[in-house]
Scaffold this motif. Structure first.
Motif, mmCIF file in Angstrom:
data_model
loop_
_atom_site.group_PDB
_atom_site.id
_atom_site.type_symbol
_atom_site.label_atom_id
_atom_site.label_comp_id
_atom_site.label_asym_id
_atom_site.label_seq_id
_atom_site.Cartn_x
_atom_site.Cartn_y
_atom_site.Cartn_z
ATOM 1 N N HIS A 205 -105.650 -3.564 47.021
ATOM 2 C CA HIS A 205 -104.626 -2.623 46.558
ATOM 3 C C HIS A 205 -105.153 -1.675 45.481
ATOM 4 C CE1 HIS A 205 -101.376 -4.641 48.766
ATOM 5 N NE2 HIS A 205 -101.969 -5.780 48.424
ATOM 6 N N ARG B 116 -88.484 -3.460 45.996
ATOM 7 C CA ARG B 116 -89.699 -3.426 45.190
ATOM 8 C C ARG B 116 -90.848 -2.692 45.894
ATOM 9 N NH1 ARG B 116 -91.972 -9.358 44.475
ATOM 10 N NH2 ARG B 116 -89.936 -9.580 43.452
ATOM 11 N N LEU B 117 -90.677 -2.415 47.179
ATOM 12 C CA LEU B 117 -91.729 -1.711 47.908
ATOM 13 C C LEU B 117 -91.879 -0.256 47.483
ATOM 14 C CD1 LEU B 117 -91.087 -3.102 51.511
ATOM 15 C CD2 LEU B 117 -92.728 -3.914 49.810
ATOM 16 N N VAL B 118 -90.913 0.295 46.726
ATOM 17 C CA VAL B 118 -90.999 1.700 46.311
ATOM 18 C C VAL B 118 -92.151 1.923 45.327
ATOM 19 C CG1 VAL B 118 -88.551 2.132 46.713
ATOM 20 C CG2 VAL B 118 -89.314 1.308 44.473
ATOM 21 N N THR B 119 -92.671 0.856 44.722
ATOM 22 C CA THR B 119 -93.799 0.982 43.790
ATOM 23 C C THR B 119 -95.141 0.753 44.464
ATOM 24 O OG1 THR B 119 -93.596 -1.346 43.157
ATOM 25 C CG2 THR B 119 -92.339 0.251 41.861
ATOM 26 N N HIS B 120 -95.142 0.564 45.778
ATOM 27 C CA HIS B 120 -96.386 0.300 46.492
ATOM 28 C C HIS B 120 -97.241 1.565 46.574
ATOM 29 C CE1 HIS B 120 -99.083 -1.237 49.641
ATOM 30 N NE2 HIS B 120 -98.660 -2.444 49.293
ATOM 31 N N ARG B 121 -98.575 1.391 46.711
ATOM 32 C CA ARG B 121 -99.486 2.521 46.779
ATOM 33 C C ARG B 121 -99.374 3.263 48.107
ATOM 34 N NH1 ARG B 121 -104.346 1.522 47.227
ATOM 35 N NH2 ARG B 121 -105.255 3.307 46.119
ATOM 36 N N SER B 122 -99.053 2.541 49.157
ATOM 37 C CA SER B 122 -98.961 3.153 50.478
ATOM 38 C C SER B 122 -97.681 3.975 50.610
ATOM 39 C CB SER B 122 -98.992 2.062 51.560
ATOM 40 O OG SER B 122 -98.804 2.637 52.840
ATOM 41 N N LEU B 123 -97.791 5.184 51.144
ATOM 42 C CA LEU B 123 -96.630 6.055 51.315
ATOM 43 C C LEU B 123 -95.659 5.481 52.335
ATOM 44 C CD1 LEU B 123 -95.192 8.702 50.686
ATOM 45 C CD2 LEU B 123 -96.577 9.792 52.475
ATOM 46 N N LYS C 188 -93.672 2.756 50.742
ATOM 47 C CA LYS C 188 -92.681 3.343 49.840
ATOM 48 C C LYS C 188 -91.463 3.839 50.611
ATOM 49 C CE LYS C 188 -95.615 4.799 45.994
ATOM 50 N NZ LYS C 188 -96.096 5.950 45.190
ATOM 51 N N GLY D 20 -89.240 0.986 51.411
ATOM 52 C CA GLY D 20 -88.451 0.588 50.259
ATOM 53 C C GLY D 20 -87.277 1.528 50.026
ATOM 54 N N ILE D 21 -87.518 2.847 50.152
ATOM 55 C CA ILE D 21 -86.423 3.817 49.956
ATOM 56 C C ILE D 21 -85.364 3.646 51.044
ATOM 57 C CG2 ILE D 21 -85.868 6.273 49.937
ATOM 58 C CD1 ILE D 21 -88.663 6.774 48.759
#
Length: 259
Positions: free
Chosen positions: A151, A222-229, A232, A235-236
């Motif tokens: 990551h 919590r996936l909105v803070t992930h590096r992958s677009l 993210k 998550g949104i």
């Protein structure tokens, strides 16, 4: 550890026990009481009488009866002290013999061997435990390095403490109770069982509402803070789904109350 080194503990207790029923003392032999001998034999009075009678004569070489009485009294005290000394020496010899140093040394050697064996066994058990812990630590460090490399993380891991989890659980419980109480008073008006029935129905709606929010927050939001677009976006999307779900649940609650 209580069962280990048992022989050494028993040896220590046996050495602390006494082999006699007396108290140790440093008392010396009593001094001769000259004043008492003087009073018993009345030496002053008898000396005065014999002096007035001019006895014994000035040239006498033999001891008179008073002097013999004094010598006999001192000799009796000396013999009594000598007998006391012999009795004490015999008693001391018996006590020294009862100590049995050779047996105590044998017990010490046995306890030493048993203690060394117990210590080696404890070391072996500790090494086995450390081996398992070291292997788990190596695996955890490899997993941690792999996760950071995958990551692209530089920061250290953020570990949540027990107090933070307790605060979150307390907040969820508080929200559940507040929502249940408010919806219960709202649903109690049209329920045949009154306030109790309204509370039960409100608790069911609160459980669904808060449970869905908790699941989406833990696994999706919590996936909105992930590096992958792409992650993210997932998550949104999950947050939008929850908003729609929350509106649906509340509309369903209003419809249920109005029917």
């Amino acid at each position: 550890m209580g069962s280990k080194f048992e022989k050494l503990n028993k040896l220590r207790e046996s050495l602390r026990e006494s082999n006699h029923d007396f108290r140790a003392s440093t008392q010396l032999f009593s001094s001769l009481d000259v004043a008492k001998i003087d009073r018993d034999l009345d030496l002053a009075g008898r000396g005065k009488e014999r002096g007035e009678a001019n006895q014994p004569v000035k040239g006498a070489k033999n001891l008179d009866d008073i002097e013999h009485a004094i010598i006999e009294r001192v000799e009796d005290e000396k013999k009594a002290a000598h007998h006391a000394l012999e009795d004490s020496l015999q008693l001391l010899g018996g006590r020294l013999a009862s100590l049995d140093f050779e047996e105590q040394f044998g017990l010490i050697r046995q306890a030493n061997a048993a203690s060394v064996a117990d210590f080696k066994a404890s070391v072996a058990v500790g090494l086995d435990e450390l081996h398992g812990l070291r292997r788990a630590l190596n695996d955890a460090e490899k997993e941690h390095a792999w996760f950071r490399e995958k990551h692209g993380l530089v920061r250290a891991a953020r570990v949540q403490h027990g107090a933070a989890h307790l605060l979150r659980l307390s907040l969820l419980l508080f929200l559940f109770l507040i929502e249940t109480a408010m919806n219960g008073s709202f649903l109690a008006k049209g329920n045949e069982q009154g306030f109790f029935g309204g509370i039960v129905e409100a608790a069911a709606f609160s459980f669904i509402n808060i449970g869905a929010a908790l699941l989406l927050a833990v696994f999706c939001a919590r996936l909105v803070t992930h590096r992958s677009l792409f992650v993210k976006l997932v998550g949104i999307l999950s947050i939008l789904i929850y908003i729609g779900l929350a509106v649906t649940i509340n509309l369903a609650l209003a419809h249920y109350r109005a029917r």
